[in-house]
Design an enzyme around this catalytic site. Structure first.
Site, PDB file in Angstrom:
ATOM      1  N   LYS A   1      -8.999   4.570  18.912  1.00 12.47           N
ATOM      2  CA  LYS A   1      -8.903   5.238  17.618  1.00 12.47           C
ATOM      3  C   LYS A   1     -10.220   5.136  16.861  1.00 12.47           C
ATOM      4  O   LYS A   1     -10.653   6.083  16.194  1.00 12.47           O
ATOM      5  CB  LYS A   1      -7.776   4.629  16.779  1.00 12.47           C
ATOM      6  CG  LYS A   1      -7.621   5.305  15.420  1.00 12.47           C
ATOM      7  CD  LYS A   1      -6.487   4.710  14.598  1.00 12.47           C
ATOM      8  CE  LYS A   1      -6.415   5.403  13.236  1.00 12.47           C
ATOM      9  NZ  LYS A   1      -5.356   4.837  12.386  1.00 12.47           N
TER      10      LYS A   1
ATOM     11  N   SER B   1     -10.185  11.385   6.101  1.00  4.20           N
ATOM     12  CA  SER B   1      -9.737  10.549   4.983  1.00  4.20           C
ATOM     13  C   SER B   1     -10.925   9.997   4.207  1.00  4.20           C
ATOM     14  O   SER B   1     -10.855   9.831   2.980  1.00  4.20           O
ATOM     15  CB  SER B   1      -8.880   9.395   5.506  1.00  4.20           C
ATOM     16  OG  SER B   1      -9.606   8.579   6.398  1.00  4.20           O
TER      17      SER B   1
ATOM     18  N   ILE C   1       0.012   6.736   4.238  1.00  5.32           N
ATOM     19  CA  ILE C   1       0.613   6.110   5.421  1.00  5.32           C
ATOM     20  C   ILE C   1       1.709   5.137   5.008  1.00  5.32           C
ATOM     21  O   ILE C   1       2.799   5.105   5.597  1.00  5.32           O
ATOM     22  CB  ILE C   1      -0.454   5.402   6.264  1.00  5.32           C
ATOM     23  CG1 ILE C   1      -1.429   6.430   6.854  1.00  5.32           C
ATOM     24  CG2 ILE C   1       0.198   4.584   7.375  1.00  5.32           C
ATOM     25  CD1 ILE C   1      -0.784   7.423   7.808  1.00  5.32           C
TER      26      ILE C   1
ATOM     27  N   ASN D   1     -15.667  10.327  10.486  1.00  2.28           N
ATOM     28  CA  ASN D   1     -15.605   9.952   9.077  1.00  2.28           C
ATOM     29  C   ASN D   1     -16.970   9.868   8.406  1.00  2.28           C
ATOM     30  O   ASN D   1     -17.210  10.532   7.396  1.00  2.28           O
ATOM     31  CB  ASN D   1     -14.830   8.645   8.918  1.00  2.28           C
ATOM     32  CG  ASN D   1     -13.337   8.843   9.064  1.00  2.28           C
ATOM     33  OD1 ASN D   1     -12.857   9.954   9.223  1.00  2.28           O
ATOM     34  ND2 ASN D   1     -12.587   7.770   9.022  1.00  2.28           N
TER      35      ASN D   1
ATOM     36  N   GLY E   1       0.341   4.403  -0.491  1.00  5.74           N
ATOM     37  CA  GLY E   1      -0.321   5.692  -0.364  1.00  5.74           C
ATOM     38  C   GLY E   1       0.304   6.542   0.720  1.00  5.74           C
ATOM     39  O   GLY E   1       1.513   6.481   0.961  1.00  5.74           O
TER      40      GLY E   1
ATOM     41  N   GLY F   1       0.835  -1.189   0.000  1.00  2.00           N
ATOM     42  CA  GLY F   1       0.000   0.000   0.000  1.00  2.00           C
ATOM     43  C   GLY F   1       0.866   1.233   0.000  1.00  2.00           C
ATOM     44  O   GLY F   1       1.370   1.659   1.042  1.00  2.00           O
TER      45      GLY F   1
ATOM     46  N   ASN G   1     -12.845   7.732  14.460  1.00  2.00           N
ATOM     47  CA  ASN G   1     -13.175   7.401  13.072  1.00  2.00           C
ATOM     48  C   ASN G   1     -14.662   7.134  12.878  1.00  2.00           C
ATOM     49  O   ASN G   1     -15.246   7.536  11.877  1.00  2.00           O
ATOM     50  CB  ASN G   1     -12.384   6.167  12.634  1.00  2.00           C
ATOM     51  CG  ASN G   1     -10.935   6.485  12.341  1.00  2.00           C
ATOM     52  OD1 ASN G   1     -10.581   7.619  12.084  1.00  2.00           O
ATOM     53  ND2 ASN G   1     -10.079   5.482  12.406  1.00  2.00           N
TER      54      ASN G   1
END
Length: 348
Positions: free
Chosen positions: A213, A282, A19, A221, A17, A15, A217
């Site tokens: 966390k 995000s 991060i 989000n 992207g 991945g 989110n």
């Protein structure tokens, strides 16, 4: 940091992207042997130009990484960091097998609840398979549970173009054993990441850390997607702030019934989010870019936990339904992109 204080390790990043690129850049700059699994324009950019990386207070650097399209071109790694969006992993998991040797540590760092969350023996919700994030059991079959370390990342990063990563703020990383307790391997890898400029610590309860966390989110989000606005406006509007608070209360209740030690004050947590200013989540960025949304891991998985516990979370269910319908226009494109990614990742 230009030289690692520990022996160089073989580290694979899945991945490429925001991060994933942040991890790749820091680890490569510290002297580790970093390979990145990528495709399309990102693969081309990494292979021809390198990874363009910026972080606060630092000039842009071009970081050389080994970029490959197929896992068998990389081979077994000491550490595999999975920084994919959660919905992309089920279809790609089997193709990652060449990266995982007998001693490889697998570190997923995505949003929401991961597939392994309820697999540790002796833990609350033991044996629950989260079909929201691993619908066919593909991830569990492909990635050995015994080799998984849990991880969370609290960093603001973006990738405005293929092969370009900007680290904006934050960076706290927490590692831990799915079954709890502080292990030697969690401590070892936390130290290696910290020495590379990725501030990591080993936790004795990574499941709790992941749920903490998740609280942010699960509220910020989907509501940002439904309102198409930043978190400051969400929390400054009395009506949407009330919805935000009720979502957090529901999410906290599920976690506490699951046996997690969540001694948190909702008002204080919301104040911390408001203090961050005008944050575009995000998920909202994904919506605006026509990318699939991580609704399954962020809302679907905790709702599965609630169902196992016999709890109802009506507001979470309603918000998931609304956000799912809002994301429907990109569903067909998602299926096409996933099929292309699987084809690109399949060994030739």
């Amino acid at each position: 940091m230009n030289a690692t204080l520990q022996p160089a390790r073989r580290i694979g990043i899945v991945g490429a992207g925001a991060i994933g690129g942040h991890f790749a850049a820091r680890l490569a700059l510290a002297g580790h042997r970093v390979s990145v699994l990528a495709r399309g324009n990102t693969l081309h950019a990494l292979a021809t130009t390198g990874l363009r990386y910026t972080s606060p207070g630092e000039a842009e650097r071009i970081v050389a990484v080994d970029a490959q399209a197929h896992a068998d071109e990389i081979g077994p790694q000491d550490l595999v960091v999975i920084a994919l969006k959660s919905h992309a992993l089920p279809a790609l998991a089997a193709s990652l097998a060449p990266l995982v040797g007998p001693a490889t540590v697998v570190l997923p760092v995505g949003n929401g609840l991961p597939w392994w969350y309820c697999l540790a023996p002796g833990q609350p919700l033991e044996g629950l398979r989260l079909t929201s994030v691993d619908p066919g059991g593909n991830i569990e079959a492909a990635l050995p549970f015994a080799q998984v370390l849990g991880g969370t990342v609290m960093a603001s990063c973006s990738s405005p173009a293929p092969g370009v990563v900007h680290h904006h703020s934050g960076g706290k990383i927490t590692l831990g054993e799915p079954g709890g307790g502080v292990s030697e391997r969690a401590t070892d890898w936390a130290r290696a990441l910290a020495e590379a400029g990725l501030p990591a610590t080993a936790s004795d309860d990574i499941r709790r850390d992941l749920w903490i966390k998740l609280l942010g989110n699960a509220c910020s989000n989907p509501l940002s997607v439904l309102t198409q606005t930043t978190t400051d406006r969400l929390l400054d509007h009395a009506g949407t702030r009330a919805v935000y608070e009720r979502l957090m209360v529901e999410c906290l209740a599920i976690g506490r019934h699951a046996g997690l030690a969540l001694d948190l004050d909702v008002a204080q947590r919301i104040a911390q989010t408001r203090a961050l200013g005008a944050v575009k989540t995000s998920m909202l960025q994904d919506l605006e870019a026509g990318r699939p949304l991580e609704l399954a891991a962020i809302l679907g998985a905790p709702l599965e936990c609630a169902a196992r516990l016999g709890l109802d979370a009506p507001l979470m269910r309603s918000v998931l339904a609304l956000a799912d319908l809002r994301a429907a226009p990109v569903a067909a494109a998602t299926a096409t992109a996933t099929a292309a990614a699987v084809a690109a990742a399949t060994p030739r």
